[in-house]
Design a protein around this motif. Structure first.
Motif, short mmCIF file in Angstrom:
data_model
loop_
_atom_site.label_atom_id
_atom_site.label_comp_id
_atom_site.label_asym_id
_atom_site.label_seq_id
_atom_site.Cartn_x
_atom_site.Cartn_y
_atom_site.Cartn_z
N GLU A 71 2.17 6.66 -7.02
CA GLU A 71 1.20 7.67 -7.45
C GLU A 71 1.79 9.07 -7.36
OE1 GLU A 71 -2.93 9.48 -5.65
OE2 GLU A 71 -2.63 7.31 -5.54
N GLU A 72 2.60 9.30 -6.34
CA GLU A 72 3.18 10.63 -6.13
C GLU A 72 4.41 10.88 -7.01
OE1 GLU A 72 2.13 13.20 -4.09
OE2 GLU A 72 0.34 11.95 -4.01
N LEU A 118 3.18 9.48 2.67
CA LEU A 118 2.39 8.51 3.44
C LEU A 118 0.94 8.97 3.42
CD1 LEU A 118 2.51 6.00 5.33
CD2 LEU A 118 2.66 7.62 7.24
N GLN A 119 0.04 8.04 3.13
CA GLN A 119 -1.37 8.41 3.01
C GLN A 119 -2.06 8.49 4.37
OE1 GLN A 119 -3.61 5.85 0.39
NE2 GLN A 119 -5.06 7.49 -0.07
N ASP A 120 -1.76 7.54 5.25
CA ASP A 120 -2.42 7.49 6.56
C ASP A 120 -1.71 8.44 7.53
OD1 ASP A 120 -3.88 6.85 8.78
OD2 ASP A 120 -2.88 4.93 9.14
N ARG A 155 -3.60 16.95 2.31
CA ARG A 155 -2.95 16.51 1.07
C ARG A 155 -1.50 16.97 1.01
NH1 ARG A 155 -0.78 14.40 -2.13
NH2 ARG A 155 -1.18 14.04 -4.35
N PHE A 179 1.13 4.29 -3.03
CA PHE A 179 1.00 5.74 -2.83
C PHE A 179 2.24 6.47 -3.33
CE2 PHE A 179 1.19 9.65 -0.25
CZ PHE A 179 -0.04 10.19 -0.57
N GLU A 230 0.83 -1.21 0.00
CA GLU A 230 0.00 0.00 0.00
C GLU A 230 0.86 1.26 0.00
OE1 GLU A 230 -0.34 -2.59 1.88
OE2 GLU A 230 -2.43 -3.25 1.93
N SER A 274 -6.17 21.66 -2.01
CA SER A 274 -6.93 20.59 -1.37
C SER A 274 -8.05 21.19 -0.56
CB SER A 274 -6.02 19.76 -0.45
OG SER A 274 -6.78 18.84 0.28
N GLN A 298 0.56 14.80 3.36
CA GLN A 298 0.74 13.47 2.76
C GLN A 298 1.82 13.51 1.68
OE1 GLN A 298 -3.30 12.95 1.45
NE2 GLN A 298 -3.79 11.51 3.10
N ARG A 299 1.82 14.57 0.91
CA ARG A 299 2.77 14.68 -0.20
C ARG A 299 4.21 14.79 0.29
NH1 ARG A 299 2.94 19.40 -4.84
NH2 ARG A 299 3.80 18.10 -6.51
#
Length: 243
Positions: A59-60, A179-181, A171, A56, A52, A136, A174-175
């Protein structure tokens, strides 16, 4: 002798390659080493949610992912492999859409000097520079980890102005953390990463622990920075004792 934290992949390589600019923990682990250099131990095991996490990161970073997550050839696991030359202050992430942004001249927090608070804001705005930001709709605030508030009441306290924070977005955090969580975590800016010339094998530990790294393993420019920082720290302690 340096403080050290253990990191799992892919985050160990991401931070030492300069892509991960915010380290995240569930508690303010790095607040005690703010302003100092920090060694990085590369754990044997990967992050428990490795797939996971990599989704992410992919994706980034897109086609830069392979280079960003690659350690130097021959760099071992179960070893101290790098150093972060600059660790910033730790912040709590507070969610809330109706919170108000505080300007620097309004930012005050009992128990800390105005100068220290200004330095905290400088750190945050430096890591969240305009070119790194994206639009965001999910607002959140960061407040100093030294602020004694519980997770259950933090949002309402910032909302009614009892605690002053810096407005950003989930957002953007996270960027920079890759890390998303991120909700409910503490975030710490980390800068100027360097890989060691060779890894120093040793067992890692939870939290912050201390390690001895041979000078021969540290790149020359980084070693000089560390020695200068340690000289400054000793001078400040001596001056404080004399006062």
């Amino acid at each position: 002798r340096l403080p050290c934290m253990s990191m799992r992949e892919p985050f160990c390589s991401l931070v030492l390659n300069g892509w991960k600019k915010l380290e995240t923990r569930k508690w303010p682990m790095l607040d005690e080493v703010c302003g100092s250099a920090l060694a990085v131990h590369r754990a044997y095991r990967d992050w428990e949610s490795y797939t996971e996490a990599m989704d992410f990161v992919q994706e980034e970073l897109g086609n830069q992912t392979d280079a960003a997550t690659r350690a130097p050839h021959g760099m071992p696991r179960g070893a101290v492999v790098g150093i972060l030359l600059r660790v910033g202050p730790t912040w709590n992430v507070v969610m809330g859409q109706e919170t108000r942004e505080e300007r620097a001249e309004e930012f005050e927090n009992p128990g800390e000097s105005r100068k220290k608070e200004d330095e905290r804001k400088d750190w945050w705005h430096e890591i969240m520079s305009p070119e790194n930001l994206v639009h965001s709709e999910t607002d959140c605030y960061v407040v100093p980890a030294s602020t004694s508030i519980s997770t259950s009441t933090s949002t309402s306290l910032v909302t009614d102005g009892s605690i002053h924070g810096i407005k950003t977005s989930l957002r953007n955090i996270q960027r920079q953390a890759l890390l998303q969580d991120i909700q409910g975590r503490c975030v710490t800016p980390v800068e100027h990463p360097v890989w060691l010339k060779e890894g120093v094998r040793m067992r890692g530990s939870a939290g912050v622990f201390f390690v001895d790294i041979p000078h021969s393993c540290i790149p020359e420019e980084a070693l000089q920075v560390i020695l200068d920082m340690q000289d400054t720290t000793r001078a400040k302690k001596k001056q404080k004792r004399e006062e």
